[in-house]
Design a protein around this motif. Structure first.
Motif, PDB file in Angstrom:
ATOM      1  N   HIS A  62       0.899  -1.357   0.045  1.00 60.79           N
ATOM      2  CA  HIS A  62       0.288   0.064   0.002  1.00 60.79           C
ATOM      3  C   HIS A  62       0.418   0.938  -0.436  1.00 60.79           C
ATOM      4  O   HIS A  62       1.514   1.516   0.969  1.00 60.79           O
ATOM      5  CB  HIS A  62      -0.920  -0.018   1.114  1.00 60.79           C
ATOM      6  N   VAL A  63       0.941   2.313  -1.384  1.00 58.77           N
ATOM      7  CA  VAL A  63       1.840   3.239  -1.542  1.00 58.77           C
ATOM      8  C   VAL A  63       1.220   4.403  -1.260  1.00 58.77           C
ATOM      9  O   VAL A  63       0.396   5.009  -1.927  1.00 58.77           O
ATOM     10  CB  VAL A  63       2.699   3.255  -2.594  1.00 58.77           C
ATOM     11  N   PRO A  64       1.252   5.140  -0.453  1.00 57.45           N
ATOM     12  CA  PRO A  64       1.192   6.235   0.198  1.00 57.45           C
ATOM     13  C   PRO A  64       0.812   7.480  -1.750  1.00 57.45           C
ATOM     14  O   PRO A  64       2.050   7.039  -2.172  1.00 57.45           O
ATOM     15  CB  PRO A  64       1.221   7.350   1.407  1.00 57.45           C
ATOM     16  N   HIS A  70      -2.059   3.248 -11.230  1.00 58.34           N
ATOM     17  CA  HIS A  70      -1.232   2.690 -10.766  1.00 58.34           C
ATOM     18  C   HIS A  70      -1.537   1.459  -9.491  1.00 58.34           C
ATOM     19  O   HIS A  70      -1.040   0.923  -9.618  1.00 58.34           O
ATOM     20  CB  HIS A  70      -0.125   3.181 -10.497  1.00 58.34           C
ATOM     21  N   ASP A  71      -2.983   1.794  -9.254  1.00 57.45           N
ATOM     22  CA  ASP A  71      -3.701   0.634  -8.204  1.00 57.45           C
ATOM     23  C   ASP A  71      -3.530  -0.295  -9.481  1.00 57.45           C
ATOM     24  O   ASP A  71      -4.688  -0.799  -9.889  1.00 57.45           O
ATOM     25  CB  ASP A  71      -5.000   1.205  -7.991  1.00 57.45           C
ATOM     26  N   GLY A  72      -3.117  -1.213  -8.139  1.00 61.04           N
ATOM     27  CA  GLY A  72      -3.211  -2.562  -9.362  1.00 61.04           C
ATOM     28  C   GLY A  72      -1.438  -3.037  -9.743  1.00 61.04           C
ATOM     29  O   GLY A  72      -1.931  -4.207 -10.649  1.00 61.04           O
ATOM     30  N   LEU A  73      -0.613  -2.345  -9.621  1.00 64.27           N
ATOM     31  CA  LEU A  73       0.225  -1.951 -10.666  1.00 64.27           C
ATOM     32  C   LEU A  73       1.495  -3.406 -10.305  1.00 64.27           C
ATOM     33  O   LEU A  73       1.865  -3.869  -8.755  1.00 64.27           O
ATOM     34  CB  LEU A  73       1.313  -0.971 -10.742  1.00 64.27           C
ATOM     35  N   ARG A  74       1.770  -4.375 -11.064  1.00 61.29           N
ATOM     36  CA  ARG A  74       2.359  -4.825 -10.668  1.00 61.29           C
ATOM     37  C   ARG A  74       3.928  -5.191 -10.973  1.00 61.29           C
ATOM     38  O   ARG A  74       4.311  -4.824 -12.150  1.00 61.29           O
ATOM     39  CB  ARG A  74       2.184  -6.570 -11.295  1.00 61.29           C
ATOM     40  N   ALA A 177       5.236   6.757 -14.187  1.00 58.59           N
ATOM     41  CA  ALA A 177       6.588   6.360 -13.343  1.00 58.59           C
ATOM     42  C   ALA A 177       7.471   6.401 -12.676  1.00 58.59           C
ATOM     43  O   ALA A 177       7.988   6.360 -14.131  1.00 58.59           O
ATOM     44  CB  ALA A 177       5.791   4.530 -12.830  1.00 58.59           C
ATOM     45  N   ALA A 178       8.015   6.896 -12.477  1.00 60.36           N
ATOM     46  CA  ALA A 178       9.626   7.082 -11.600  1.00 60.36           C
ATOM     47  C   ALA A 178       9.726   6.636 -11.211  1.00 60.36           C
ATOM     48  O   ALA A 178       9.887   5.944  -9.912  1.00 60.36           O
ATOM     49  CB  ALA A 178       9.438   8.882 -11.344  1.00 60.36           C
ATOM     50  N   VAL A 179      11.327   6.056 -12.447  1.00 60.66           N
ATOM     51  CA  VAL A 179      11.979   4.599 -10.816  1.00 60.66           C
ATOM     52  C   VAL A 179      13.289   5.239 -10.689  1.00 60.66           C
ATOM     53  O   VAL A 179      14.330   5.418 -11.350  1.00 60.66           O
ATOM     54  CB  VAL A 179      11.863   3.614 -12.517  1.00 60.66           C
ATOM     55  N   LEU A 180      14.434   5.196 -10.029  1.00 61.84           N
ATOM     56  CA  LEU A 180      15.270   6.312  -9.722  1.00 61.84           C
ATOM     57  C   LEU A 180      16.472   5.040  -9.113  1.00 61.84           C
ATOM     58  O   LEU A 180      15.914   3.783  -7.832  1.00 61.84           O
ATOM     59  CB  LEU A 180      14.434   6.486  -8.318  1.00 61.84           C
ATOM     60  N   GLY A 181      17.344   4.565  -9.694  1.00 64.15           N
ATOM     61  CA  GLY A 181      18.484   3.811  -9.663  1.00 64.15           C
ATOM     62  C   GLY A 181      19.636   4.558  -8.449  1.00 64.15           C
ATOM     63  O   GLY A 181      20.234   5.044  -9.122  1.00 64.15           O
ATOM     64  N   VAL A 182      19.344   4.309  -7.468  1.00 71.66           N
ATOM     65  CA  VAL A 182      20.881   4.463  -6.603  1.00 71.66           C
ATOM     66  C   VAL A 182      21.637   3.284  -6.681  1.00 71.66           C
ATOM     67  O   VAL A 182      21.348   3.019  -6.553  1.00 71.66           O
ATOM     68  CB  VAL A 182      20.398   4.883  -4.939  1.00 71.66           C
ATOM     69  N   PHE A 290       6.999 -10.667  -6.306  1.00 74.02           N
ATOM     70  CA  PHE A 290       6.198 -10.199  -6.823  1.00 74.02           C
ATOM     71  C   PHE A 290       5.406  -9.255  -5.922  1.00 74.02           C
ATOM     72  O   PHE A 290       4.745  -9.529  -4.778  1.00 74.02           O
ATOM     73  CB  PHE A 290       5.006 -11.089  -7.272  1.00 74.02           C
ATOM     74  N   PHE A 291       5.069  -7.840  -6.163  1.00 76.23           N
ATOM     75  CA  PHE A 291       4.322  -7.147  -5.176  1.00 76.23           C
ATOM     76  C   PHE A 291       3.220  -6.419  -6.286  1.00 76.23           C
ATOM     77  O   PHE A 291       3.342  -5.524  -7.436  1.00 76.23           O
ATOM     78  CB  PHE A 291       5.321  -5.886  -5.287  1.00 76.23           C
ATOM     79  N   THR A 292       1.941  -6.677  -5.621  1.00 72.53           N
ATOM     80  CA  THR A 292       0.792  -5.240  -6.013  1.00 72.53           C
ATOM     81  C   THR A 292       1.062  -4.028  -5.986  1.00 72.53           C
ATOM     82  O   THR A 292       0.602  -4.605  -4.758  1.00 72.53           O
ATOM     83  CB  THR A 292      -0.473  -6.689  -6.000  1.00 72.53           C
ATOM     84  N   LEU A 293       0.928  -2.940  -6.607  1.00 74.35           N
ATOM     85  CA  LEU A 293       0.552  -1.832  -5.627  1.00 74.35           C
ATOM     86  C   LEU A 293       0.080  -1.668  -5.376  1.00 74.35           C
ATOM     87  O   LEU A 293      -0.920  -1.311  -6.376  1.00 74.35           O
ATOM     88  CB  LEU A 293       1.577  -0.636  -6.757  1.00 74.35           C
ATOM     89  N   ARG A 294      -1.135  -1.369  -4.479  1.00 75.51           N
ATOM     90  CA  ARG A 294      -1.948  -0.271  -4.197  1.00 75.51           C
ATOM     91  C   ARG A 294      -1.716   1.095  -3.107  1.00 75.51           C
ATOM     92  O   ARG A 294      -1.229   1.411  -2.451  1.00 75.51           O
ATOM     93  CB  ARG A 294      -2.895  -1.113  -2.917  1.00 75.51           C
ATOM     94  N   ALA A 295      -3.065   1.714  -4.316  1.00 75.16           N
ATOM     95  CA  ALA A 295      -3.029   3.560  -3.588  1.00 75.16           C
ATOM     96  C   ALA A 295      -3.459   3.235  -1.777  1.00 75.16           C
ATOM     97  O   ALA A 295      -3.941   2.437  -1.727  1.00 75.16           O
ATOM     98  CB  ALA A 295      -4.276   4.116  -4.377  1.00 75.16           C
ATOM     99  N   ALA A 296      -2.736   3.806  -1.001  1.00 73.14           N
ATOM    100  CA  ALA A 296      -3.202   4.394   0.347  1.00 73.14           C
ATOM    101  C   ALA A 296      -2.969   5.340   0.320  1.00 73.14           C
ATOM    102  O   ALA A 296      -2.280   6.719   0.487  1.00 73.14           O
ATOM    103  CB  ALA A 296      -1.322   3.517   1.308  1.00 73.14           C
ATOM    104  N   ALA A 297      -3.541   6.083   1.394  1.00 72.66           N
ATOM    105  CA  ALA A 297      -3.559   7.305   2.017  1.00 72.66           C
ATOM    106  C   ALA A 297      -2.464   8.278   2.486  1.00 72.66           C
ATOM    107  O   ALA A 297      -2.428   9.350   2.396  1.00 72.66           O
ATOM    108  CB  ALA A 297      -5.382   7.814   2.476  1.00 72.66           C
TER     109      ALA A 297
END
Length: 303
Positions: A62-64, A70-74, A177-182, A290-297
């Motif tokens: 659950h991602v604020p 992107h709710d449900g993004l895999r 979607a921003a992918v940031l690679g450190v 595997f991750f399913t991303l969900r919206a969080a407040a």
């Protein structure tokens, strides 16, 4: 309905609320002791060796601030593959097949593709070829110790995006979607400021970093999610002792989910250094996550 964390994972998370785990029973059938013919084309009609085993783990995160589209993004994550005698080639190819069978929106590779010898370098490209979908890669400490430029060139030839203190914005499901690679912190090559320079300051932002403590350098309370590896889940787990040793070594995040300074961290147990090789594993399993991303407040801060 949100699935509850297992008791074991809950003990590793200071605030497990936004995160849940479930096993994919159908996918786990791929790893039963007896191979299933067409389901296991790499070893048809043969007994699956224990050294080829890995766990397929499903998580809900659950991602604020997640973009509504992107709710449900895999997302699929592979880490610490360690091509060579430490890891079965069959295990690696089966892991690639498992990722593709899940049809994720994004694939993350979070470092340590080799160990100490340069001999396996050409096989990295051979064994990790064919991952489908946008693939993003960061380097680990062993990669820098062996030959990171060679690995970067090989991944880029396969069409994968390598990020070394860089970011990319990719269109996924109709939204950015921003992918940031450190780059690797163990070898002192991490530069979080450079990675975030010019990057979006809101929306879906996912961070890749081989070493878990990089999470402490991220901008706090931003609803960021960092995917890491490096620890192999402790490799040889003895309750209390393993945790104490890792803390003394500056690695307080060993496996699973953590809340750190208003951001989230997942530490993958790694695909390599598994059963049947020269490195003993106990109490941890080689993992494809595997991750399913969900919206969080809200962001749940620690401490």
């Amino acid at each position: 309905m949100r699935l509850r964390l297992s008791q074991r994972l809950a003990r590793r998370s200071a605030s497990p609320g936004p995160f849940s785990q479930r096993r994919n029973r159908l996918a786990l059938a791929r790893n039963e002791v007896v191979a299933r013919g067409v389901e296991d084309p790499l070893r048809p009609d043969m007994r699956l060796r224990w050294r080829d085993h890995f766990a397929l783990n499903e998580y809900e995160l659950h991602v604020p601030g997640l973009h509504p589209k992107h709710d449900g993004l895999r997302v699929a994550q592979l880490s610490d593959i360690h091509v060579g005698q430490a890891t079965s080639d069959v295990r690696i190819r089966r892991a690639v097949m498992a990722v593709n069978a899940s049809s994720p929106d994004l694939v993350f590779l979070t470092g340590d593709y080799v160990t100490h010898s340069p001999k396996p370098l050409p096989r990295v490209r051979e064994l990790l070829a064919g991952l489908q979908g946008p693939v993003f890669v960061v380097m680990g400490n062993h990669d820098h110790w062996v030959n990171a430029p060679y690995l970067r060139e090989g991944f880029e030839r396969m069409g994968y995006t390598v990020l070394q203190n860089e970011h990319r914005v990719v269109e996924v499901r109709g939204a950015p979607a921003a992918v940031l690679g450190v780059d690797d912190g163990r070898t002192g090559r991490d530069d979080v400021a450079a990675t975030f320079r010019g990057a979006p300051t809101s929306g879906t932002r996912l961070v890749l970093a081989h070493t878990p403590p990089t999470v402490e350098k991220l901008p706090p309370h931003q609803g960021l999610v960092q995917f890491s590896g490096h620890t192999h889940g402790g490799q040889f787990w003895v309750g209390g002792l393993t945790e104490a040793l890792f803390r003394r070594a500056g690695q307080p995040y060993i496996r699973g989910h953590y809340q750190v300074q208003g951001n989230q961290l997942y530490v993958n147990q790694g695909l390599g250094f598994g059963f049947g090789g020269p490195y003993l594993r106990r109490g941890t399993e080689p993992e494809v996550a595997f991750f399913t991303l969900r919206a969080a407040a809200t962001v749940h801060a620690v401490g």
